[in-house]
Design a protein around this motif. Structure first.
Motif, PDB file in Angstrom:
ATOM      1  N   ARG A  29       0.847  -1.194   0.000  1.00  0.00           N
ATOM      2  CA  ARG A  29       0.000   0.000   0.000  1.00  0.00           C
ATOM      3  C   ARG A  29       0.882   1.244   0.000  1.00  0.00           C
ATOM      4  O   ARG A  29       2.078   1.177   0.199  1.00  0.00           O
ATOM      5  N   CYS A  30       0.259   2.381  -0.157  1.00  0.00           N
ATOM      6  CA  CYS A  30       0.914   3.685  -0.029  1.00  0.00           C
ATOM      7  C   CYS A  30       2.138   3.821  -0.930  1.00  0.00           C
ATOM      8  O   CYS A  30       3.192   4.310  -0.510  1.00  0.00           O
ATOM      9  N   VAL A  31       2.002   3.389  -2.172  1.00  0.00           N
ATOM     10  CA  VAL A  31       3.120   3.446  -3.117  1.00  0.00           C
ATOM     11  C   VAL A  31       3.303   4.873  -3.622  1.00  0.00           C
ATOM     12  O   VAL A  31       2.339   5.555  -3.954  1.00  0.00           O
ATOM     13  N   THR A  55       4.422   0.733   1.761  1.00  0.00           N
ATOM     14  CA  THR A  55       4.319  -0.043   2.986  1.00  0.00           C
ATOM     15  C   THR A  55       3.993  -1.473   2.594  1.00  0.00           C
ATOM     16  O   THR A  55       3.271  -1.721   1.627  1.00  0.00           O
ATOM     17  N   LEU A  56       4.565  -2.381   3.332  1.00  0.00           N
ATOM     18  CA  LEU A  56       4.285  -3.806   3.171  1.00  0.00           C
ATOM     19  C   LEU A  56       3.840  -4.275   4.548  1.00  0.00           C
ATOM     20  O   LEU A  56       4.647  -4.318   5.475  1.00  0.00           O
ATOM     21  N   GLY A  57       2.561  -4.547   4.654  1.00  0.00           N
ATOM     22  CA  GLY A  57       2.002  -4.788   5.983  1.00  0.00           C
ATOM     23  C   GLY A  57       2.089  -3.502   6.771  1.00  0.00           C
ATOM     24  O   GLY A  57       1.591  -2.471   6.335  1.00  0.00           O
ATOM     25  N   TYR A  58       2.779  -3.530   7.902  1.00  0.00           N
ATOM     26  CA  TYR A  58       2.938  -2.328   8.710  1.00  0.00           C
ATOM     27  C   TYR A  58       4.375  -1.826   8.721  1.00  0.00           C
ATOM     28  O   TYR A  58       4.772  -1.072   9.599  1.00  0.00           O
ATOM     29  N   SER A  59       5.160  -2.227   7.715  1.00  0.00           N
ATOM     30  CA  SER A  59       6.546  -1.765   7.592  1.00  0.00           C
ATOM     31  C   SER A  59       6.682  -0.855   6.388  1.00  0.00           C
ATOM     32  O   SER A  59       6.128  -1.133   5.331  1.00  0.00           O
ATOM     33  N   THR A  90      10.941  13.851  -0.556  1.00  0.00           N
ATOM     34  CA  THR A  90       9.897  13.504   0.402  1.00  0.00           C
ATOM     35  C   THR A  90       8.803  12.732  -0.317  1.00  0.00           C
ATOM     36  O   THR A  90       8.526  12.959  -1.493  1.00  0.00           O
ATOM     37  N   HIS A  91       8.222  11.808   0.400  1.00  0.00           N
ATOM     38  CA  HIS A  91       7.120  10.997  -0.113  1.00  0.00           C
ATOM     39  C   HIS A  91       5.867  11.343   0.675  1.00  0.00           C
ATOM     40  O   HIS A  91       5.871  11.284   1.900  1.00  0.00           O
ATOM     41  N   PRO A  92       4.793  11.702  -0.033  1.00  0.00           N
ATOM     42  CA  PRO A  92       3.550  12.028   0.671  1.00  0.00           C
ATOM     43  C   PRO A  92       2.946  10.783   1.300  1.00  0.00           C
ATOM     44  O   PRO A  92       3.174   9.669   0.823  1.00  0.00           O
ATOM     45  N   PRO A  93       2.198  10.947   2.352  1.00  0.00           N
ATOM     46  CA  PRO A  93       1.556   9.793   2.985  1.00  0.00           C
ATOM     47  C   PRO A  93       0.443   9.237   2.093  1.00  0.00           C
ATOM     48  O   PRO A  93      -0.090   9.950   1.246  1.00  0.00           O
ATOM     49  N   GLY A  94       0.123   7.991   2.280  1.00  0.00           N
ATOM     50  CA  GLY A  94      -1.025   7.407   1.594  1.00  0.00           C
ATOM     51  C   GLY A  94      -0.823   7.146   0.127  1.00  0.00           C
ATOM     52  O   GLY A  94      -1.771   6.958  -0.606  1.00  0.00           O
ATOM     53  N   GLY A  95       0.406   7.090  -0.348  1.00  0.00           N
ATOM     54  CA  GLY A  95       0.619   6.851  -1.772  1.00  0.00           C
ATOM     55  C   GLY A  95       0.552   8.147  -2.530  1.00  0.00           C
ATOM     56  O   GLY A  95       0.187   9.190  -2.018  1.00  0.00           O
ATOM     57  N   GLY A  96       0.935   8.091  -3.765  1.00  0.00           N
ATOM     58  CA  GLY A  96       0.969   9.330  -4.525  1.00  0.00           C
ATOM     59  C   GLY A  96       0.950   9.075  -6.003  1.00  0.00           C
ATOM     60  O   GLY A  96       0.143   8.314  -6.500  1.00  0.00           O
ATOM     61  N   ASN A  97       1.916   9.660  -6.681  1.00  0.00           N
ATOM     62  CA  ASN A  97       1.915   9.716  -8.128  1.00  0.00           C
ATOM     63  C   ASN A  97       2.216   8.397  -8.829  1.00  0.00           C
ATOM     64  O   ASN A  97       2.126   8.331 -10.034  1.00  0.00           O
ATOM     65  N   ALA A 105      -8.554   2.913   3.699  1.00  0.00           N
ATOM     66  CA  ALA A 105      -8.814   3.450   5.040  1.00  0.00           C
ATOM     67  C   ALA A 105      -8.001   2.744   6.118  1.00  0.00           C
ATOM     68  O   ALA A 105      -7.637   3.341   7.116  1.00  0.00           O
ATOM     69  N   MET A 106      -7.697   1.458   5.939  1.00  0.00           N
ATOM     70  CA  MET A 106      -6.991   0.710   6.984  1.00  0.00           C
ATOM     71  C   MET A 106      -5.471   0.805   6.874  1.00  0.00           C
ATOM     72  O   MET A 106      -4.753   0.220   7.653  1.00  0.00           O
ATOM     73  N   ASP A 107      -4.959   1.545   5.910  1.00  0.00           N
ATOM     74  CA  ASP A 107      -3.522   1.618   5.714  1.00  0.00           C
ATOM     75  C   ASP A 107      -2.825   2.247   6.909  1.00  0.00           C
ATOM     76  O   ASP A 107      -3.366   3.135   7.560  1.00  0.00           O
ATOM     77  N   PRO A 108      -1.579   1.818   7.197  1.00  0.00           N
ATOM     78  CA  PRO A 108      -0.855   2.333   8.353  1.00  0.00           C
ATOM     79  C   PRO A 108      -0.400   3.787   8.215  1.00  0.00           C
ATOM     80  O   PRO A 108      -0.026   4.395   9.173  1.00  0.00           O
ATOM     81  N   THR A 109      -0.408   4.358   7.006  1.00  0.00           N
ATOM     82  CA  THR A 109      -0.021   5.748   6.809  1.00  0.00           C
ATOM     83  C   THR A 109      -1.231   6.495   6.268  1.00  0.00           C
ATOM     84  O   THR A 109      -1.393   6.634   5.075  1.00  0.00           O
TER      85      THR A 109
END
Length: 160
Positions: A29-31, A55-59, A90-97, A105-109
């Motif tokens: 997630r959050c790529v 993120t891969l799981g919670y890492s 810098t990488h924005p939270p929650g994935g980006g471009n 909604a359940m993502d760790p970031t």
């Protein structure tokens, strides 16, 4: 096993492809992908770095591929390029471009949290054409020191 792409990014001659095992794909997630130019004072993309974070799981993981300043005498430029890439990206939270797998909604970031510098990730992998040189030593001596567990001896020899 089978591999699936997470993301890729190119900056002139620097290219980075990141894959994960297919069975781990649901945990990605959050790529986000970013590029940082350092050539000609940040104008040209002939030098610089690209990064993929997710993120891969919670890492959180961040992969960086860089091409730093060349030539033996430009060690300060290489160090400056490295610092620019590491602190200027810098990488924005929650994935980006480059989000092949967008945030949920359940993502760790979660959306709304602060952007993350490269060193703000739990795991960072830095690769590329770094252009650092070892001068004034024979190849055999360099290989012997590199395979030695005694880093103090290697550092001392490099200073001589």
């Amino acid at each position: 096993g089978d591999m699936v792409p997470v993301a890729s990014r190119q900056l002139v001659g620097v290219m980075l492809f990141v894959y994960v095992k297919a069975k781990l794909r649901k945990g990605v997630r959050c790529v986000d992908v970013q590029a940082c130019r350092t050539g000609l004072g940040g104008i040209a993309g002939n030098k610089g770095g690209v990064s993929v974070r997710f993120t891969l799981g919670y890492s959180s993981l961040c992969f960086v591929c860089a091409h730093l300043a060349a030539h033996t005498k430009h060690i300060k430029d290489r160090n400056s390029d490295y610092a620019t890439i590491m602190m200027g990206t810098t990488h924005p939270p929650g994935g980006g471009n480059g989000a092949l797998y967008p945030a949920k909604a359940m993502d760790p970031t979660p959306e709304g949290s602060a952007a993350t510098h490269i060193l703000g990730h739990e795991q960072v992998f830095f690769i590329g054409d770094l252009n650092y040189r070892i001068d004034g030593m024979e190849t055999e001596d360099i290989l012997t020191l590199a395979s030695s567990a005694d880093r103090t001896s290697a550092e001392r020899s490099a200073e001589e």
